[in-house]
Design a protein around this motif. Structure first.
Motif, PDB file in Angstrom:
ATOM      1  N   ALA A  48     -59.275  39.199  42.634  1.00  0.00           N
ATOM      2  CA  ALA A  48     -57.859  39.017  43.003  1.00  0.00           C
ATOM      3  C   ALA A  48     -57.575  37.547  43.292  1.00  0.00           C
ATOM      4  CB  ALA A  48     -57.531  39.873  44.216  1.00  0.00           C
ATOM      5  N   HIS A  49     -58.512  36.900  43.918  1.00  0.00           N
ATOM      6  CA  HIS A  49     -58.324  35.505  44.292  1.00  0.00           C
ATOM      7  C   HIS A  49     -58.191  34.616  43.058  1.00  0.00           C
ATOM      8  CE1 HIS A  49     -59.696  31.499  45.897  1.00  0.00           C
ATOM      9  NE2 HIS A  49     -58.729  31.803  46.715  1.00  0.00           N
ATOM     10  N   LEU A  57     -50.512  36.183  48.233  1.00  0.00           N
ATOM     11  CA  LEU A  57     -51.216  35.903  49.485  1.00  0.00           C
ATOM     12  C   LEU A  57     -51.378  37.160  50.328  1.00  0.00           C
ATOM     13  CD1 LEU A  57     -49.508  32.508  50.299  1.00  0.00           C
ATOM     14  CD2 LEU A  57     -51.864  32.886  49.560  1.00  0.00           C
ATOM     15  N   VAL A  58     -50.336  37.947  50.373  1.00  0.00           N
ATOM     16  CA  VAL A  58     -50.426  39.178  51.152  1.00  0.00           C
ATOM     17  C   VAL A  58     -51.532  40.065  50.592  1.00  0.00           C
ATOM     18  CG1 VAL A  58     -49.246  41.338  51.695  1.00  0.00           C
ATOM     19  CG2 VAL A  58     -48.070  39.173  51.995  1.00  0.00           C
ATOM     20  N   ARG A  59     -51.609  40.138  49.278  1.00  0.00           N
ATOM     21  CA  ARG A  59     -52.646  40.984  48.673  1.00  0.00           C
ATOM     22  C   ARG A  59     -54.035  40.517  49.076  1.00  0.00           C
ATOM     23  NH1 ARG A  59     -52.208  40.727  42.736  1.00  0.00           N
ATOM     24  NH2 ARG A  59     -53.892  42.227  42.687  1.00  0.00           N
ATOM     25  N   LEU A  60     -54.204  39.212  49.064  1.00  0.00           N
ATOM     26  CA  LEU A  60     -55.523  38.702  49.449  1.00  0.00           C
ATOM     27  C   LEU A  60     -55.827  39.016  50.904  1.00  0.00           C
ATOM     28  CD1 LEU A  60     -55.537  35.299  47.557  1.00  0.00           C
ATOM     29  CD2 LEU A  60     -56.741  37.411  46.970  1.00  0.00           C
ATOM     30  N   HIS A  74     -58.886  45.746  54.271  1.00  0.00           N
ATOM     31  CA  HIS A  74     -59.320  47.011  53.720  1.00  0.00           C
ATOM     32  C   HIS A  74     -58.642  47.188  52.377  1.00  0.00           C
ATOM     33  CE1 HIS A  74     -59.946  51.332  53.238  1.00  0.00           C
ATOM     34  NE2 HIS A  74     -60.879  51.235  54.165  1.00  0.00           N
ATOM     35  N   PRO A  75     -59.402  47.590  51.370  1.00  0.00           N
ATOM     36  CA  PRO A  75     -58.797  47.721  50.031  1.00  0.00           C
ATOM     37  C   PRO A  75     -57.696  48.780  50.000  1.00  0.00           C
ATOM     38  CG  PRO A  75     -61.044  48.580  50.078  1.00  0.00           C
ATOM     39  CD  PRO A  75     -60.833  47.873  51.365  1.00  0.00           C
ATOM     40  N   SER A 113     -62.377  33.122  52.924  1.00  0.00           N
ATOM     41  CA  SER A 113     -61.207  33.818  52.394  1.00  0.00           C
ATOM     42  C   SER A 113     -59.938  33.079  52.814  1.00  0.00           C
ATOM     43  CB  SER A 113     -61.146  35.235  52.950  1.00  0.00           C
ATOM     44  OG  SER A 113     -60.722  35.200  54.295  1.00  0.00           O
ATOM     45  N   VAL A 114     -58.808  33.551  52.326  1.00  0.00           N
ATOM     46  CA  VAL A 114     -57.542  32.943  52.747  1.00  0.00           C
ATOM     47  C   VAL A 114     -57.379  32.961  54.249  1.00  0.00           C
ATOM     48  CG1 VAL A 114     -55.945  33.179  50.815  1.00  0.00           C
ATOM     49  CG2 VAL A 114     -56.436  35.158  52.257  1.00  0.00           C
TER      50      VAL A 114
END
Length: 980
Positions: A658-659, A686-689, A695-696, A938-939
DNA sequence: ACCGCCGGGTGCC
DNA sequence: ACCGCCGGGTGCC
């Protein structure tokens, strides 16, 4: 973590909006500024004109004074007429005809705002000069210049002949400009140390049973002085027979109405409610206690009794005027009033009554409710003699007499759990032959005051209503009879005589504005002694109904209680100033010209003026303020530790995928310079990351790639719904850019901006075909608004295919360890993603933790229950509260918890502070330990870095920095996040 | 307004 | 005398 920054969300909380940095704000902050607030703009230039017809009007102006220009399209002599008025709104004259044509054109077409300054004052009775300056949006400059020159007027560049706020001649803008750093510091300190001149202390009357802390005594003293003292703020000078305002250079013949009241802006947890209760009980008319007998009462009984009472003692009287001291409670004739606090059977939604206080047998509410809490009622001598009681009330009085008032009210009051006795209506209308006051007091009372006004109206958000009742119960002596009426619920008593006769009436902003929009609003009919706005920053947006409703209340004294006098922007302060009627700044134009614009432009004088203004009406202390070198309150320590979380191999792979994808998209935007145009997309990535880090399962089923041009309408719709979900589901309390309030009935435009449906529908209706998105100016159509579809049942899906995540494991091992060490320690588990809270419920349940949950979707009633449950120390009460960052709000007390687990970093560090403050407050007995889970590499790590930088950004305070600078910093932020 | 403008009175220098 | 000049009346929009 300190609350030195009183703006931008640090160190406070706010019911509707704990997360200051919402998506709209973020987008707005990109420089696509909405110019709906005309307080900024560029100066096109100025020209000299003349004001004529002075002899016909009474308005006076001084040399250098500002004047306002008001269009008079209805003027029978000239539809282009432009009226000139002074700071107080008195007409001075008209703009000369030929010039008026020009101004009318410019003003009517909204090409520029025109401001006038009188350079020489009045030199004759016929005409005078005026310097007009033109302010507006850059894009209108040409049109304005064309208009002016085509009518052969000469536009001078710069504010030639313009007078500075300090009265000196502003020869091409010589005002001292501050650097950003200086400005920031000054702004930081604006509300700090506003206590130096206010250090007197005053004890509360004995009716208040909780001893006040030193800083509360100071506040009480200051509040009493603010209400009683006749002195004008120091920006007024007496010049001959005139009153001269040194900020506007204007004079008035009549003594200006001073503000009686102000802003109590103490940090939350310092006892604003208690102090206000103390004020209400201690400072009735002429600085007497609410229930002190009239010393000048013609009835000898009353006066003799009164004299027995030492100053400051609360004295009660029964309805016939007999007085007795509360210190001698047994002899006090008391009328008890019951307060009932009960789960209302019919309350379904938040607008239903949950709590009601009512005089027993008088309000229909009482029938439905069972009293659980006793509230007391102070009977005041001001309650009138019987002969004044109106016909309709006699029954009530006699009824009361028949039933007999509880004698020795103390015992009665404490034991009565059911609504006992009411005093019914005591109408204090005619008050002949009343009170002889001391000269000092006489000076302090204004002739227009209604001496019969006795009730204090408290307006608060629903969420803190019960807090007021609790606090009254807790801080007012049980043997004191205070008439408190809860004006709430459909069955509320709208009788204005009844309301007027109360000591206190409690209501909510919603009820107030609902009443206001109706025909005869009872609350607007009553002549109040005092109106208190709790969480007063709620009215910061002047366009809301509740703000309008609040301004229209008829009262002698006005108070604003808030931990955050300014939410985001200096503009937020205006409404507070307007409510207080701090003349002449309650008129927007003068606020803008004297304060708002100079300050936002970094003008030192403007800032000084602002400081002077704030200082004269505000008291603010923070938890770190000191009184005589000692902290106001000593709270247990609080420490923050960051727990780094390592992703598993599998999670890392998913995240990286995803990143990389997100990076590609964003780097393309960066290369194209279109980051801001695609801001919604960028945020979505960004929110997705961030969700991956938690948690997926947070991602939901829709994982359509962003950034890809949608081909079919169905795809577009799907993507918009996804964005909408992202925007609303991040825990940020999204703000609607039209109403500036929390979004209700959210819809998303094709340009991916979220509004309340009614708000944006109104924009489209009024602008018809030309309707443009208020945020990006893209074309919008009613048919293209996308609504949130009914939530498909994904929850079950989530639970069935349960899997854990590294962060979940990290939390669980902390909680398990904690429970094994000390099972009395309670924890807050905080996330911005309500879905994450749902996910966390599963392992919590599995491990047998008792927990409650508090999120924004819950009704107020449910919230109150949950908080009560969590705060209760009864055996079996929950150890853990799952808390969404946006939930709850001011006044929420979660002091039972001493551990806070912040599951994911917030954009705005202040939001986190705020959340922690809910347990790190008065009443906290243990040291507070805060754990922030941050996924390594991570972000989230980058967000933490940016949080630190962010804390120092000036623009947060002003929101009006140079747009290009802001743009770059915003883009830089995103690049830093994605490591581009 | 110690102005400008209007319109009536007036009329070589 | 269908002009210029003078001086009184007058005057916001």
């Amino acid at each position: 973590m300190q609350s030195r920054r009183w703006f931008g969300g640090a160190g406070f909380s706010f019911a509707d909006d704990p997360v200051t940095e919402t998506l709209s704000q973020a987008i707005r902050g990109t420089g696509e500024e909405l110019d709906r607030e005309p307080d900024t703009g560029v100066l096109f230039g100025s020209l000299r004109g003349s004001v004529v017809g002075l002899r016909y009007y009474t308005g006076v102006v001084n040399k250098g004074e500002m004047v306002s220009l008001v269009r008079q399209p209805q003027n029978p002599y000239d539809r282009n007429a432009v009226m000139v008025a002074n700071v107080y709104g008195s007409q001075v004259g008209h703009i000369k005809r030929e010039l008026a044509v020009l101004l009318a054109n410019i003003m009517d077409n909204n090409l520029a705002r025109v401001e006038g300054v009188v350079p020489f004052g009045v030199t004759n009775q016929f005409t005078m000069s005026v310097v007009l300056s033109f302010w507006g949006r850059e894009e209108n400059r040409d049109a304005v210049v064309r208009q002016i020159t085509s009518r052969s007027f000469k536009l001078q560049s710069g504010p030639t002949g313009f007078m500075c706020a300090d009265g000196s001649r502003d020869l091409p803008r010589k005002s001292v400009l501050l650097t950003a750093e200086e400005l920031k510091n000054a702004f930081d300190n604006l509300f700090e140390n506003l206590m130096e001149d206010k250090i007197g202390e005053r004890e509360a009357v004995e009716a208040v049973c909780t001893p006040l802390l030193p800083h509360q005594k100071q506040a009480l003293s200051w509040m009493c002085v603010s209400e009683n003292n006749a002195a004008l703020p120091h920006f007024w000078e007496v010049k001959g027979k005139l009153f001269y305002n040194t900020l506007t250079h204007s004079s008035v013949r009549e003594r200006p109405q001073r503000v009686r009241g102000g802003i109590l802006a103490d940090d939350m947890g310092l006892g604003k409610t208690l102090t206000t209760i103390a004020l209400i009980l201690s400072n009735f008319h002429h600085g007497k206690p609410l229930c002190e007998p009239e010393k000048s009462s013609p009835e000898p009984k009353a006066s003799t009794t009164a004299r027995k009472n030492p100053e400051g003692k609360c004295v009660c009287s029964d309805i016939s005027g007999t007085c007795s001291s509360l210190t001698n409670v047994d002899s006090a004739l008391s009328l008890s009033l019951a307060l009932s606090l009960s789960p209302s059977g019919k309350s379904g939604d938040g607008d239903q009554a949950e709590v009601s206080v009512a005089p027993a047998g008088h309000s229909p509410c009482m029938r439905a409710n069972q009293a659980e809490t006793q509230v007391v009622c102070v009977e005041s001598v001001d309650v009138v003699q019987e002969d004044v009681v109106e016909d309709g009330d006699k029954d009530l009085v006699s009824e009361k007499k028949a039933k007999g008032r509880p004698q020795g009210g103390k015992a009665k009051a404490t034991t009565t759990k059911k609504a006992a006795k009411t005093k019914g209506k005591a109408v204090s209308t005619s008050r002949k032959g009343k009170s002889v006051v001391s000269p000092v007091e006489a000076a302090s009372s204004q002739s227009t005051d209604d001496p019969a006004a006795r009730a204090t109206l408290i307006i608060c958000p629903l969420s803190v209503l019960s807090n007021w009742l609790d606090q009254l119960d807790q801080h007012v002596r049980a043997d004191v009879k205070l008439n408190v009426y809860l004006y709430y619920g459909s069955e509320r008593n709208r009788d204005t005589h009844f309301l007027s006769s109360q000591h206190m009436v409690l209501t909510t902003y919603n009820v107030l504005s609902a009443d206001y929009s109706g025909s005869a609003s009872p609350l607007h009919t009553v002549s109040w002694l005092r109106v208190v706005l709790d969480e007063g920053h709620i009215i910061r947006n002047p366009n809301t109904q509740q703000s309008k409703a609040v301004l229209k209340l008829n009262t002698q004294r006005r108070w604003i209680l808030t931990g955050t006098p300014i939410q985001n922007n200096l503009r937020d302060l205006w409404m507070l100033v307007a409510f207080l009627r701090l003349k002449p700044f309650d008129v927007r134009e003068w606020w803008n010209r004297v304060i708002q614009r100079p300050v936002t432009q970094g003008d030192k004088t403007g800032l000084q003026n602002l400081q002077a203004l704030v200082k004269c009406v505000t008291l603010r202390r923070t938890k770190t303020s000191r009184v005589c070198g000692r902290p106001l309150v000593s709270l247990p320590e609080r420490s923050v530790r960051i727990e780094e979380v390592e992703l598993t191999q599998k999670e890392r792979e998913e995240y990286e995928l995803a990143h990389t994808e997100g990076r590609t998209t964003i780097s393309r935007y960066v290369a194209e310079g279109t980051v801001l145009r695609n801001y919604a997309d960028v945020l979505a990535i960004l929110v997705r990351l961030r969700q991956f880090c938690c948690h997926p399962g947070l991602l939901g089923k829709t994982t359509t790639h962003t950034g890809v041009v949608a081909v079919t309408p169905a795809e577009l719709r799907e993507r918009l719904i996804m964005k909408l979900r992202l925007v609303l589901g991040t825990g940020s309390d999204e703000e609607c850019a039209v109403c500036l309030d929390s979004v209700r009935l959210p819809v998303i435009t094709h340009c991916a901006h979220v509004y309340c449906r009614p708000c944006i529908a109104e924009v489209i209706r009024s602008e018809q075909e030309q309707a443009r998105c208020p945020l990006c100016r893209g074309q919008i159509k009613a048919s293209e608004l996308v609504e949130f579809p009914l939530e498909e049942e994904e929850e079950s899906n989530l639970l069935e295919n349960w899997r854990s995540s590294s962060k979940v494991e990290a939390l669980m091992s902390s909680l398990l360890r904690l429970r094994s060490e000390d099972d009395s320690i309670r924890s807050l588990v905080v996330s911005q993603f309500t879905r994450f809270l749902t996910i966390l419920e599963i392992p919590l349940r599995e491990e047998g933790f008792k927990f409650v949950r508090l999120d924004g979707t819950m009704s107020q009633k449910r919230r109150a229950q949950v908080i009560q449950e969590f705060q209760s120390d009864a055996p079996g009460s929950p150890l853990i509260m799952l808390l969404s960052l946006k939930a709850g709000g001011v006044g929420i007390n979660l002091s039972a918890a001493s551990r806070v687990f912040l599951m994911d970093p917030a954009w705005n560090p202040a939001a986190e502070d705020q959340c922690v403050d809910r347990c790190h407050r008065l009443g906290q007995k243990r040291d507070v330990v805060i754990t922030k889970f941050i996924v390594k590499g991570s972000v989230e790590e980058n967000m933490v870095k940016i949080q630190r930088q962010k804390q120092d950004l000036v623009e947060k305070a002003f929101g009006t920095k140079n747009p290009s600078e802001r743009k770059t910093s915003r883009v830089d932020e995103i690049r830093a996040l994605m490591e581009l």
